[in-house]
Design an enzyme around this catalytic site. Structure first.
Site: not given
Ligand code: PGA
Length: 249
Positions: A8-10, A94, A164, A230-231, A209, A170, A92
């Protein structure tokens, strides 16, 4: 059931980052798990061209519940599919937090995704305060109850759940393997109650993470069928080892 490595590149990624996709495809010509990248919508079509003929699949990060209409700035599931996506993330944390998305909205988006022929990745997860209050399973149970269709009118593989924990996204912090296993076992039981035996075939992803250094350990937890990353999905050098770990798990 093959594991799924989903990135997930956000809100990250411009044309120069297409090199990461090329590197990932070159490093994993025949992966032992499914690989999905969910870049910003602006990159989906170009990535789909680059990934053609490879094992890599593309997804959106959100979709509107309607097919078309007066919704400035929104993107429908049909548009994502037209651009080359096969999956879309909905709900998600967010989006739940930044855009006030309720379980009912997430459900409508999941249904729109399935109607458009996309795999829906429905996200759930507790906040730190909810975990500290001992409410994790109640929260996850309520999110599953409210965000998923009443009946499984699609192939079980078309509905994916991503657990999640909000406090792990993050932050570099992750739940223990026992904590991940407990939530995943709970989710599987809830899905079996709701959908019957086909729910055995639904993938349950862990996200929050995930890094090359903790991937193998997390993937050894029971009922973990992949990861939403994500990251660490932004760079092929980080995502590649996670893909490899899921291929071995
Ligand atoms: P993260 O994000 O791997 O950067 O913690 C995961 C996500 O929100 O899908």
């Amino acid at each position: 059931m093959r594991n799924l490595a989903a990135g997930n590149w956000k809100m990250n990624g411009v044309s120069t980052d297409l090199a990461q996709l090329r590197a990932l495809v070159e490093a994993h010509p025949a992966p032992n798990c499914d690989i999905l990248l969910c870049p910003p919508a602006t990159l989906i079509a170009r990535m789909a061209d680059l990934a053609a003929g490879s094992a890599l699949m593309l997804g959106g990060q959100d979709c509107h519940k309607d097919e078309t209409g007066a919704h400035t700035g929104d993107i429908s599931a049909q548009m994502l599919k037209d651009a080359g996506a096969s999956h879309v993330i909905v709900g998600h944390s967010e989006r739940r937090a930044d855009h006030g998305e309720s379980d009912a909205i997430v459900l409508a988006k999941a249904q729109a995704a399935l109607s458009a022929g996309l795999v829906a990745i429905v996200c759930v997860g507790e906040t730190e305060a909810q975990r500290d209050a001992g409410r994790t399973l109640d929260v996850i149970g309520a999110q599953l109850a409210g965000s998923l269709p009443a009946q499984l009118d699609c192939a079980p593989s078309d509905l994916v759940i991503a657990y999640e924990p909000v406090w792990a996204i993050g932050t570099g912090r992750t739940p223990t393997i026992d904590e991940v296993g407990a939530v995943h076992a709970f989710m599987r039981a809830k899905l079996l109650d709701r959908f019957g035996e086909p729910a055995q075939e639904m993938r349950l992803l862990y996200g929050g993470s995930v890094k090359p250094s903790n991937a193998a350990e997390i993937f050894a937890a029971p009922e973990v069928n992949g990861a939403l990353v994500g990251g660490a999905s932004l760079k092929a050098d980080d995502f590649g080892p996670i893909v490899a770990a899921l291929g071995r798990a």
